[in-house]
Motif scaffolding. Structure first.
Motif, PDB file in Angstrom:
ATOM      1  N   GLN A   1       1.273   4.301  -2.804  1.00  0.00           N
ATOM      2  CA  GLN A   1       1.166   5.723  -2.481  1.00  0.00           C
ATOM      3  C   GLN A   1       2.396   6.490  -2.937  1.00  0.00           C
ATOM      4  O   GLN A   1       2.296   7.635  -3.385  1.00  0.00           O
ATOM      5  CB  GLN A   1       0.946   5.889  -0.977  1.00  0.00           C
ATOM      6  N   VAL A   2       3.554   5.856  -2.827  1.00  0.00           N
ATOM      7  CA  VAL A   2       4.768   6.517  -3.307  1.00  0.00           C
ATOM      8  C   VAL A   2       4.631   6.832  -4.794  1.00  0.00           C
ATOM      9  O   VAL A   2       4.886   7.958  -5.237  1.00  0.00           O
ATOM     10  CB  VAL A   2       6.005   5.633  -3.061  1.00  0.00           C
TER      11      VAL A   2
ATOM     12  N   ARG B   1      12.379   6.585  -1.287  1.00  0.00           N
ATOM     13  CA  ARG B   1      11.437   5.521  -0.955  1.00  0.00           C
ATOM     14  C   ARG B   1      11.153   4.641  -2.162  1.00  0.00           C
ATOM     15  O   ARG B   1      10.894   3.444  -2.024  1.00  0.00           O
ATOM     16  CB  ARG B   1      10.144   6.130  -0.406  1.00  0.00           C
TER      17      ARG B   1
ATOM     18  N   GLY C   1      -6.639   9.558   1.775  1.00  0.00           N
ATOM     19  CA  GLY C   1      -6.164   8.195   1.951  1.00  0.00           C
ATOM     20  C   GLY C   1      -4.709   7.956   1.603  1.00  0.00           C
ATOM     21  O   GLY C   1      -4.204   6.858   1.793  1.00  0.00           O
ATOM     22  N   ASN C   2      -4.017   8.961   1.097  1.00  0.00           N
ATOM     23  CA  ASN C   2      -2.599   8.802   0.783  1.00  0.00           C
ATOM     24  C   ASN C   2      -1.772   9.404   1.919  1.00  0.00           C
ATOM     25  O   ASN C   2      -1.682  10.614   2.070  1.00  0.00           O
ATOM     26  CB  ASN C   2      -2.277   9.478  -0.552  1.00  0.00           C
ATOM     27  N   ALA C   3      -1.165   8.524   2.703  1.00  0.00           N
ATOM     28  CA  ALA C   3      -0.475   8.979   3.910  1.00  0.00           C
ATOM     29  C   ALA C   3       0.705   9.895   3.577  1.00  0.00           C
ATOM     30  O   ALA C   3       1.020  10.816   4.332  1.00  0.00           O
ATOM     31  CB  ALA C   3       0.003   7.775   4.717  1.00  0.00           C
ATOM     32  N   ILE C   4       1.342   9.628   2.457  1.00  0.00           N
ATOM     33  CA  ILE C   4       2.499  10.448   2.089  1.00  0.00           C
ATOM     34  C   ILE C   4       2.049  11.858   1.743  1.00  0.00           C
ATOM     35  O   ILE C   4       2.591  12.845   2.237  1.00  0.00           O
ATOM     36  CB  ILE C   4       3.242   9.795   0.923  1.00  0.00           C
ATOM     37  N   LEU C   5       1.040  11.943   0.903  1.00  0.00           N
ATOM     38  CA  LEU C   5       0.537  13.272   0.545  1.00  0.00           C
ATOM     39  C   LEU C   5      -0.016  13.975   1.780  1.00  0.00           C
ATOM     40  O   LEU C   5       0.090  15.199   1.902  1.00  0.00           O
ATOM     41  CB  LEU C   5      -0.547  13.158  -0.530  1.00  0.00           C
TER      42      LEU C   5
ATOM     43  N   ALA D   1       1.876   6.906  -6.619  1.00  0.00           N
ATOM     44  CA  ALA D   1       0.780   7.842  -6.877  1.00  0.00           C
ATOM     45  C   ALA D   1       1.262   9.272  -6.657  1.00  0.00           C
ATOM     46  O   ALA D   1       0.952  10.183  -7.431  1.00  0.00           O
ATOM     47  CB  ALA D   1      -0.407   7.532  -5.958  1.00  0.00           C
ATOM     48  N   SER D   2       2.045   9.467  -5.602  1.00  0.00           N
ATOM     49  CA  SER D   2       2.553  10.806  -5.319  1.00  0.00           C
ATOM     50  C   SER D   2       3.500  11.262  -6.426  1.00  0.00           C
ATOM     51  O   SER D   2       3.474  12.424  -6.834  1.00  0.00           O
ATOM     52  CB  SER D   2       3.278  10.814  -3.970  1.00  0.00           C
TER      53      SER D   2
ATOM     54  N   GLU E   1       0.829  -1.198   0.000  1.00  0.00           N
ATOM     55  CA  GLU E   1       0.000   0.000   0.000  1.00  0.00           C
ATOM     56  C   GLU E   1       0.868   1.254   0.000  1.00  0.00           C
ATOM     57  O   GLU E   1       0.625   2.209  -0.754  1.00  0.00           O
ATOM     58  CB  GLU E   1      -0.917  -0.011   1.224  1.00  0.00           C
ATOM     59  N   GLU E   2       1.894   1.267   0.846  1.00  0.00           N
ATOM     60  CA  GLU E   2       2.811   2.396   0.837  1.00  0.00           C
ATOM     61  C   GLU E   2       3.459   2.548  -0.527  1.00  0.00           C
ATOM     62  O   GLU E   2       3.643   3.665  -1.025  1.00  0.00           O
ATOM     63  CB  GLU E   2       3.913   2.174   1.882  1.00  0.00           C
TER      64      GLU E   2
ATOM     65  N   PHE F   1       2.857  15.547   3.499  1.00  0.00           N
ATOM     66  CA  PHE F   1       3.268  16.737   2.761  1.00  0.00           C
ATOM     67  C   PHE F   1       2.326  17.899   3.080  1.00  0.00           C
ATOM     68  O   PHE F   1       2.749  19.027   3.299  1.00  0.00           O
ATOM     69  CB  PHE F   1       3.268  16.457   1.255  1.00  0.00           C
TER      70      PHE F   1
END
Lengths: 238, 238
Positions: free
Chosen positions: A89-90, A169, B155-159, A92-93, A85-86, B162
């Motif tokens: 997200q990486v 990451r 839902g995106n922990a990274i964003l 996606a960012s 999942e992380e 930020f």
DNA sequence: AACGCGATGATTGTATGCAATCTTCAGCGT
DNA sequence: ACGCTGAAGATTGCATACAATCATCGCGTT
């Protein structure tokens, strides 16, 4: 604008020693000399760099902030073990941020920047042709640095810092979930990106960057690995 | 002014004390109890929170990482004094990230989320009607928390992380360059954003978010202030 | 009076010691 | 054999002491 130096190549000297150690460890993680899950004890790091635990601890705290290291109270610090999942997200960012950076870079790029890129690509090609694990590591790092170079040209320091974290990451994620293992498949795409940048063709550049990220992510196998789930949960080294 | 409400809300006996101090200081910076440029010496912070310099130092290092504090070797730590250029970059980054977060939130939002938003907006409205500096401070913080709530739903922990940084820095920027001083002008817009989110109208939501950020930035006066340039360069407090 | 310069105080940088907490494992009982 | 218990070892959490560095200010010289 000085984009030639993506990272602060200037070694410690009078600089902050914790920062220097942080940079060393970061590089080691990024080019996979340190595997995900590896333990980084304060004493060990301190002994390795010949500083006290205080300084080592500070460096580890910085890495923890970037998400490269996960530190657990009274247990120690470990190289991060990003979950699928992380990983999603990486990327996606990155899909969100990198095209925007590229677009901005298109408007700001100078001839000197172009030449720095060209030089960088020559270095990438050279590493690609070499054999041996050292060349592979350098190649992985160089591949990431290409994107950081782009971020430098983009001119937004905040987004550049975000990218530094995302690139680091990404390396971890690729190390964990990469199918081909070779992140080098993207080198040719870097060439194309530079060409679009040189032509200042925003549309094409944006598309190429997005495609490049898609290819990187397509090389991942993000299915949860059955046997490893427990080991991951227990944070055991690889 | 009592920054640290000492002896209070159980300073997380189990959790990291440095993190708790970081959170307190962050809040103080975000709602402007601590002005840009204010000095934060390790001893002082340690004394305020009744911990040693070691822990205070750790908290300050975290804040420095987020860009909320600028720390200079052998000189000390100061609440950041973002330049107009940095201010522009903060808002450029928000314009990039927040619409994407909102779009994602549209797809993921639940009824419980909607109600949390509604509750939050009621609180914002209540603060808006109250008088006094405390209400103003709480209002500033609540205004930022609205955006963080959106990031949570995204839902995106990274964003989200930020965004936490960007929101905090926005507060600093508004404190420094805001014309009207009242960041509250955006409250009505928050209502509109929630409505679009409830309707899951991605296009409208995205547009409203962008507009909202534009309005925030339009309230800034980013012309370099002549007399302050020197003082900024010398990093003197207020 | 202006300038250079060294003493002095304040603040951060780093090392180290001790306490707290976690892990491991031997020993015991069931 | 299995599980529980508790003592020993290892590691981090934190405080403190000392060293290094910087800012300030008084003093003497020009």
């Amino acid at each position: 604008m000085n984009i030639a130096r993506v990272g602060n190549d200037r070694m410690d000297g009078a600089e902050d020693r914790a920062q220097a150690i942080h940079d060393h460890l970061r590089d080691a993680i990024v080019d996979r000399r340190l595997a995900p899950g590896a333990k980084l004890s304060e004493s060990e790091v301190g002994a390795l760099f010949d500083v006290s635990r205080t300084v080592a601890r500070s460096a580890l705290q910085m890495l923890a902030f970037e998400g490269l290291v996960r530190s657990e109270r009274n247990r120690g610090a470990f190289v991060a073990n990003p979950s699928p999942e992380e990983a999603r997200q990486v990327f996606a960012s990155r899909r969100l941020i990198e095209p925007a950076i590229a677009t901005e870079a298109c408007a700001r790029v100078t001839q000197a920047d172009i030449e720095a890129f060209a030089e960088h690509l020559r270095e990438e090609a050279r590493l690609l042709s070499e054999r041996g694990p050292n060349a592979r590591r350098a190649e992985i790092k160089a591949s990431g640095d290409f994107h950081l170079l782009l971020a430098s040209v983009g001119g937004n320091a905040i987004l550049k810092r975000f990218m530094e974290e995302l690139i680091a990451r990404s390396s971890l994620v690729i190390a964990l979930y990469g199918k081909s293992g070779a992140s080098s498949c993207g080198h040719g795409e870097h060439e194309g990106i530079l060409a679009a940048l040189r032509d200042r063709d925003v549309q094409r550049l944006s598309g190429l960057v997005l495609h490049h990220i898609d290819h990187l992510e397509a090389d991942l196998d993000l299915r949860p690995k059955d046997g490893l789930a427990l080991r991951d949960a227990l944070q055991m080294p690889g």
